[in-house]
Write an enzyme that holds these catalytic residues in place. Structure first.
Site, PDB file in Angstrom:
ATOM      1  N   SER A   1       0.498 -22.902  31.913  1.00  0.00           N
ATOM      2  CA  SER A   1       1.275 -23.843  32.741  1.00  0.00           C
ATOM      3  C   SER A   1       1.034 -23.498  34.194  1.00  0.00           C
ATOM      4  O   SER A   1       0.778 -22.346  34.536  1.00  0.00           O
ATOM      5  CB  SER A   1       2.769 -23.706  32.431  1.00  0.00           C
ATOM      6  OG  SER A   1       3.546 -24.377  33.408  1.00  0.00           O
TER       7      SER A   1
ATOM      8  N   TYR B   1      10.010 -18.318  30.987  1.00  0.00           N
ATOM      9  CA  TYR B   1       8.823 -19.169  30.802  1.00  0.00           C
ATOM     10  C   TYR B   1       7.735 -18.760  31.803  1.00  0.00           C
ATOM     11  O   TYR B   1       6.584 -18.541  31.421  1.00  0.00           O
ATOM     12  CB  TYR B   1       9.224 -20.631  31.011  1.00  0.00           C
ATOM     13  CG  TYR B   1       8.134 -21.649  30.758  1.00  0.00           C
ATOM     14  CD1 TYR B   1       7.812 -22.048  29.467  1.00  0.00           C
ATOM     15  CD2 TYR B   1       7.453 -22.239  31.814  1.00  0.00           C
ATOM     16  CE1 TYR B   1       6.832 -23.004  29.238  1.00  0.00           C
ATOM     17  CE2 TYR B   1       6.473 -23.193  31.599  1.00  0.00           C
ATOM     18  CZ  TYR B   1       6.164 -23.574  30.308  1.00  0.00           C
ATOM     19  OH  TYR B   1       5.190 -24.526  30.091  1.00  0.00           O
TER      20      TYR B   1
END
Ligand code: NDP
Length: 259
Positions: free
Chosen positions: A143, A156
Protein backbone atom coordinates in the site's frame (compact mmCIF):
# COMPACT_ATOMS: atom_id res chain seq x y z
CA UNK A 1 1.04 -7.73 -26.70
CA UNK A 2 1.97 -11.35 -25.94
CA UNK A 3 2.56 -11.49 -22.19
CA UNK A 4 3.66 -15.12 -21.99
CA UNK A 5 1.12 -16.00 -19.30
CA UNK A 6 -0.80 -18.75 -21.14
CA UNK A 7 -0.97 -21.98 -19.14
CA UNK A 8 0.85 -20.51 -16.12
CA UNK A 9 -0.63 -21.17 -12.67
CA UNK A 10 -1.26 -17.97 -10.70
CA UNK A 11 -2.04 -18.31 -6.99
CA UNK A 12 -3.93 -15.27 -5.71
CA UNK A 13 -4.67 -14.79 -2.02
CA UNK A 14 -7.86 -12.81 -1.52
CA UNK A 15 -8.73 -13.34 -5.17
CA UNK A 16 -12.49 -13.49 -4.57
CA UNK A 17 -13.36 -9.77 -4.51
CA UNK A 18 -11.84 -6.31 -4.94
CA UNK A 19 -8.31 -5.94 -6.30
CA UNK A 20 -7.56 -9.67 -6.06
CA UNK A 21 -10.60 -10.58 -8.16
CA UNK A 22 -9.66 -8.01 -10.79
CA UNK A 23 -6.17 -9.54 -10.91
CA UNK A 24 -7.73 -13.00 -11.31
CA UNK A 25 -9.83 -11.77 -14.24
CA UNK A 26 -6.77 -10.08 -15.74
CA UNK A 27 -4.68 -13.25 -15.60
CA UNK A 28 -7.50 -15.40 -17.00
CA UNK A 29 -7.94 -12.99 -19.91
CA UNK A 30 -4.29 -13.77 -20.75
CA UNK A 31 -4.89 -17.54 -20.57
CA UNK A 32 -3.39 -18.19 -17.12
CA UNK A 33 -4.89 -20.79 -14.79
CA UNK A 34 -5.89 -19.73 -11.29
CA UNK A 35 -5.95 -20.84 -7.70
CA UNK A 36 -7.96 -18.40 -5.59
CA UNK A 37 -7.46 -18.56 -1.81
CA UNK A 38 -9.95 -17.02 0.61
CA UNK A 39 -11.79 -17.83 3.83
CA UNK A 40 -15.25 -17.67 2.26
CA UNK A 41 -14.80 -20.57 -0.14
CA UNK A 42 -18.34 -20.31 -1.53
CA UNK A 43 -17.70 -16.80 -2.85
CA UNK A 44 -14.25 -17.82 -4.13
CA UNK A 45 -15.62 -20.95 -5.83
CA UNK A 46 -18.42 -18.99 -7.50
CA UNK A 47 -15.91 -16.50 -8.93
CA UNK A 48 -13.56 -19.30 -10.01
CA UNK A 49 -16.43 -21.02 -11.86
CA UNK A 50 -17.46 -17.74 -13.52
CA UNK A 51 -13.89 -17.07 -14.65
CA UNK A 52 -13.37 -20.63 -15.92
CA UNK A 53 -16.57 -20.45 -17.96
CA UNK A 54 -15.80 -17.00 -19.35
CA UNK A 55 -12.15 -17.45 -20.29
CA UNK A 56 -11.82 -21.21 -20.77
CA UNK A 57 -9.02 -21.54 -18.21
CA UNK A 58 -8.71 -23.84 -15.20
CA UNK A 59 -9.72 -21.90 -12.10
CA UNK A 60 -10.12 -23.38 -8.64
CA UNK A 61 -10.69 -22.09 -5.13
CA UNK A 62 -9.22 -23.19 -1.83
CA UNK A 63 -10.64 -22.38 1.59
CA UNK A 64 -7.76 -20.89 3.51
CA UNK A 65 -7.14 -18.35 6.23
CA UNK A 66 -3.69 -17.27 5.11
CA UNK A 67 -3.07 -15.61 8.47
CA UNK A 68 -2.53 -19.14 9.83
CA UNK A 69 0.14 -21.75 9.15
CA UNK A 70 -2.56 -24.32 8.41
CA UNK A 71 -4.27 -22.02 5.90
CA UNK A 72 -1.00 -21.43 4.06
CA UNK A 73 -0.32 -25.18 4.03
CA UNK A 74 -3.70 -25.70 2.36
CA UNK A 75 -2.81 -23.19 -0.38
CA UNK A 76 0.58 -24.80 -0.95
CA UNK A 77 -0.96 -28.29 -1.19
CA UNK A 78 -3.69 -27.10 -3.56
CA UNK A 79 -1.13 -25.43 -5.84
CA UNK A 80 0.95 -28.58 -5.84
CA UNK A 81 -2.16 -30.53 -6.86
CA UNK A 82 -2.56 -28.22 -9.85
CA UNK A 83 1.02 -28.81 -11.02
CA UNK A 84 2.85 -26.17 -8.99
CA UNK A 85 2.70 -22.38 -8.85
CA UNK A 86 4.35 -20.14 -11.44
CA UNK A 87 3.05 -16.89 -9.94
CA UNK A 88 2.11 -15.90 -6.38
CA UNK A 89 0.11 -12.76 -5.69
CA UNK A 90 0.10 -12.00 -1.95
CA UNK A 91 -2.97 -9.79 -1.92
CA UNK A 92 -5.11 -10.77 1.09
CA UNK A 93 -5.18 -7.94 3.60
CA UNK A 94 -7.35 -5.37 5.23
CA UNK A 95 -7.26 -1.89 6.72
CA UNK A 96 -7.13 -1.18 10.43
CA UNK A 97 -8.19 1.57 12.80
CA UNK A 98 -6.63 2.06 16.22
CA UNK A 99 -4.13 4.06 18.22
CA UNK A 100 -0.75 2.76 19.29
CA UNK A 101 -1.52 3.53 22.91
CA UNK A 102 -4.72 1.50 23.00
CA UNK A 103 -4.15 -1.44 20.61
CA UNK A 104 -3.24 -4.65 22.41
CA UNK A 105 -0.68 -7.29 21.40
CA UNK A 106 -3.32 -9.54 19.87
CA UNK A 107 -4.27 -6.83 17.39
CA UNK A 108 -0.69 -6.32 16.31
CA UNK A 109 -0.26 -10.09 15.98
CA UNK A 110 -3.39 -10.42 13.81
CA UNK A 111 -2.11 -7.95 11.20
CA UNK A 112 1.46 -9.27 11.39
CA UNK A 113 0.18 -12.76 10.62
CA UNK A 114 -2.10 -11.59 7.78
CA UNK A 115 0.22 -9.12 6.06
CA UNK A 116 3.68 -10.56 6.75
CA UNK A 117 3.63 -14.18 7.91
CA UNK A 118 1.30 -15.19 5.07
CA UNK A 119 3.92 -13.94 2.61
CA UNK A 120 6.72 -15.67 4.53
CA UNK A 121 4.92 -19.01 4.76
CA UNK A 122 3.68 -18.97 1.16
CA UNK A 123 7.17 -18.10 -0.09
CA UNK A 124 8.61 -21.08 1.81
CA UNK A 125 6.06 -23.39 0.23
CA UNK A 126 5.51 -21.98 -3.26
CA UNK A 127 8.99 -20.74 -4.23
CA UNK A 128 10.26 -24.36 -4.29
CA UNK A 129 7.42 -25.17 -6.73
CA UNK A 130 8.56 -22.25 -8.92
CA UNK A 131 12.18 -23.41 -8.76
CA UNK A 132 11.11 -26.89 -9.89
CA UNK A 133 9.39 -25.28 -12.90
CA UNK A 134 12.43 -23.18 -13.81
CA UNK A 135 11.30 -19.80 -12.49
CA UNK A 136 8.43 -17.65 -11.37
CA UNK A 137 7.08 -14.38 -10.04
CA UNK A 138 6.03 -13.21 -6.56
CA UNK A 139 4.16 -9.94 -6.16
CA UNK A 140 3.18 -8.33 -2.87
CA UNK A 141 0.21 -6.00 -2.65
CA UNK A 142 1.32 -3.58 0.08
CA UNK A 143 0.00 0.00 0.00
CA UNK A 144 1.04 3.60 -0.36
CA UNK A 145 0.62 3.53 3.45
CA UNK A 146 3.82 1.51 3.66
CA UNK A 147 5.71 4.77 3.07
CA UNK A 148 3.08 7.52 3.47
CA UNK A 149 1.10 6.66 6.60
CA UNK A 150 -2.54 7.29 7.36
CA UNK A 151 -2.52 8.21 11.05
CA UNK A 152 -5.63 6.28 12.02
CA UNK A 153 -4.13 2.92 11.03
CA UNK A 154 -0.66 2.56 12.60
CA UNK A 155 -0.72 -1.22 12.54
CA UNK A 156 -1.62 -1.29 8.85
CA UNK A 157 1.15 1.20 8.02
CA UNK A 158 3.73 -0.76 10.00
CA UNK A 159 2.91 -4.24 8.74
CA UNK A 160 2.68 -3.09 5.12
CA UNK A 161 6.11 -1.43 5.46
CA UNK A 162 7.44 -4.73 6.79
CA UNK A 163 5.93 -6.53 3.79
CA UNK A 164 7.79 -4.18 1.43
CA UNK A 165 11.09 -4.99 3.13
CA UNK A 166 10.30 -8.71 3.09
CA UNK A 167 9.66 -8.47 -0.66
CA UNK A 168 12.98 -6.72 -1.31
CA UNK A 169 14.87 -9.28 0.75
CA UNK A 170 13.17 -12.28 -0.85
CA UNK A 171 13.95 -10.83 -4.28
CA UNK A 172 17.68 -10.97 -3.57
CA UNK A 173 17.48 -14.47 -2.10
CA UNK A 174 15.92 -15.95 -5.25
CA UNK A 175 17.39 -13.69 -7.94
CA UNK A 176 19.56 -16.55 -9.20
CA UNK A 177 16.57 -18.87 -9.58
CA UNK A 178 14.81 -16.94 -12.35
CA UNK A 179 12.21 -15.79 -9.82
CA UNK A 180 11.29 -12.11 -9.79
CA UNK A 181 9.83 -10.49 -6.67
CA UNK A 182 8.28 -7.02 -6.46
CA UNK A 183 5.86 -4.93 -4.44
CA UNK A 184 2.97 -2.88 -5.74
CA UNK A 185 1.79 0.06 -3.62
CA UNK A 186 -1.70 1.15 -4.66
CA UNK A 187 -3.30 4.39 -3.50
CA UNK A 188 -7.08 4.70 -3.29
CA UNK A 189 -8.91 1.78 -4.87
CA UNK A 190 -12.69 1.53 -4.68
CA UNK A 191 -13.29 -1.94 -3.23
CA UNK A 192 -15.68 -3.36 -0.62
CA UNK A 193 -12.96 -2.89 2.00
CA UNK A 194 -13.02 0.92 1.55
CA UNK A 195 -16.80 1.05 1.56
CA UNK A 196 -16.83 -0.99 4.78
CA UNK A 197 -14.33 1.40 6.40
CA UNK A 198 -16.26 4.48 5.19
CA UNK A 199 -19.48 3.12 6.70
CA UNK A 200 -17.70 2.50 9.99
CA UNK A 201 -16.30 6.02 10.09
CA UNK A 202 -19.20 8.02 8.58
CA UNK A 203 -22.36 5.88 8.72
CA UNK A 204 -24.94 6.99 6.16
CA UNK A 205 -22.59 9.72 4.93
CA UNK A 206 -20.09 7.18 3.65
CA UNK A 207 -20.18 8.40 0.04
CA UNK A 208 -19.42 11.98 1.11
CA UNK A 209 -16.62 10.57 3.25
CA UNK A 210 -15.12 8.77 0.24
CA UNK A 211 -15.40 11.92 -1.90
CA UNK A 212 -13.54 13.88 0.77
CA UNK A 213 -10.84 11.19 1.03
CA UNK A 214 -10.26 11.42 -2.72
CA UNK A 215 -10.28 15.22 -2.66
CA UNK A 216 -7.76 15.31 0.20
CA UNK A 217 -5.45 12.85 -1.57
CA UNK A 218 -4.90 15.34 -4.35
CA UNK A 219 -3.39 14.31 -7.67
CA UNK A 220 -6.23 12.85 -9.75
CA UNK A 221 -8.60 13.29 -6.78
CA UNK A 222 -10.41 10.03 -7.44
CA UNK A 223 -10.35 6.37 -6.50
CA UNK A 224 -8.91 3.86 -8.96
CA UNK A 225 -11.00 0.96 -10.15
CA UNK A 226 -9.64 -2.46 -9.16
CA UNK A 227 -9.01 -3.12 -12.87
CA UNK A 228 -6.65 -0.14 -13.14
CA UNK A 229 -4.52 -1.69 -10.40
CA UNK A 230 -4.81 -5.24 -11.73
CA UNK A 231 -3.30 -4.21 -15.08
CA UNK A 232 0.00 -3.41 -13.35
CA UNK A 233 0.02 -6.75 -11.51
CA UNK A 234 -0.56 -8.62 -14.77
CA UNK A 235 2.20 -6.70 -16.55
CA UNK A 236 4.72 -7.20 -13.71
CA UNK A 237 3.95 -10.94 -13.78
CA UNK A 238 4.56 -11.16 -17.50
CA UNK A 239 7.62 -11.88 -19.62
CA UNK A 240 7.54 -8.22 -20.67
CA UNK A 241 8.69 -7.26 -17.16
CA UNK A 242 11.69 -9.61 -17.29
CA UNK A 243 14.20 -7.10 -15.83
CA UNK A 244 11.93 -5.97 -12.97
CA UNK A 245 12.85 -7.38 -9.57
CA UNK A 246 13.50 -6.13 -6.06
CA UNK A 247 11.46 -2.98 -6.60
CA UNK A 248 8.33 -1.24 -5.39
CA UNK A 249 5.92 0.24 -7.92
CA UNK A 250 3.50 2.94 -6.85
CA UNK A 251 0.12 3.28 -8.55
CA UNK A 252 -1.67 6.05 -6.70
CA UNK A 253 -2.98 8.70 -9.10
CA UNK A 254 -0.41 11.19 -7.84
CA UNK A 255 -1.24 10.86 -4.12
CA UNK A 256 2.36 10.06 -3.05
CA UNK A 257 3.91 13.30 -1.82
CA UNK A 258 7.58 12.27 -2.15
CA UNK A 259 9.83 11.41 -5.10
P1 NDP B 1 -11.22 -6.57 -0.06
O1 NDP B 1 -11.65 -6.49 1.36
O2 NDP B 1 -12.13 -6.06 -1.11
O3 NDP B 1 -10.85 -8.09 -0.37
C1 NDP B 1 -10.00 -8.79 0.50
C2 NDP B 1 -9.78 -10.19 -0.01
O4 NDP B 1 -8.86 -10.86 0.86
C3 NDP B 1 -11.04 -11.03 -0.04
O5 NDP B 1 -10.96 -11.94 -1.12
C4 NDP B 1 -10.99 -11.78 1.29
O6 NDP B 1 -11.75 -12.97 1.19
C5 NDP B 1 -9.48 -12.03 1.39
N1 NDP B 1 -8.99 -12.22 2.74
C6 NDP B 1 -9.04 -11.36 3.77
N2 NDP B 1 -8.49 -11.91 4.86
C7 NDP B 1 -8.07 -13.14 4.50
C8 NDP B 1 -7.43 -14.20 5.19
N3 NDP B 1 -7.12 -14.12 6.48
N4 NDP B 1 -7.13 -15.33 4.51
C9 NDP B 1 -7.46 -15.43 3.19
N5 NDP B 1 -8.06 -14.47 2.49
C10 NDP B 1 -8.37 -13.35 3.15
O7 NDP B 1 -9.78 -5.85 -0.14
P2 NDP B 1 -9.12 -4.92 -1.28
O8 NDP B 1 -9.32 -5.51 -2.62
O9 NDP B 1 -9.50 -3.53 -1.00
O10 NDP B 1 -7.58 -5.04 -0.85
C11 NDP B 1 -6.75 -6.07 -1.31
C12 NDP B 1 -5.33 -5.77 -0.88
O11 NDP B 1 -4.93 -4.51 -1.41
C13 NDP B 1 -5.15 -5.67 0.64
O12 NDP B 1 -3.94 -6.27 1.03
C14 NDP B 1 -5.11 -4.17 0.88
O13 NDP B 1 -4.37 -3.85 2.05
C15 NDP B 1 -4.41 -3.69 -0.38
N6 NDP B 1 -4.67 -2.29 -0.72
C16 NDP B 1 -5.96 -1.86 -0.91
C17 NDP B 1 -6.19 -0.54 -1.24
C18 NDP B 1 -7.55 -0.01 -1.45
O14 NDP B 1 -7.70 1.23 -1.56
N7 NDP B 1 -8.55 -0.84 -1.55
C19 NDP B 1 -5.08 0.42 -1.36
C20 NDP B 1 -3.78 -0.15 -1.13
C21 NDP B 1 -3.60 -1.46 -0.82
P3 NDP B 1 -12.39 -13.68 2.52
O15 NDP B 1 -13.01 -12.59 3.33
O16 NDP B 1 -13.34 -14.67 1.98
O17 NDP B 1 -11.24 -14.35 3.22
Amino acid sequence: MELGLKGKLAVITGGSVGIGLAIADGFAAEGANLLIAARDVDRASAEAARIAARFGVRAEAVRADVATADGCARVIAAASGMGGADILINNAGTGSEETILTADDARWQFYWDLHVMAAVRLARGLVPQMKAKGGGVVLHNASICAVQPLWYEPIYNTTKAALMMFSKTLAMEVVGDNIRVNTVNPGLVLTPDWIKTAKLLAGDNWQAHLDKVAEDAGGMKRFASPEEIANLFVFLSSDKASYATGSTYFIDGGWLKTV
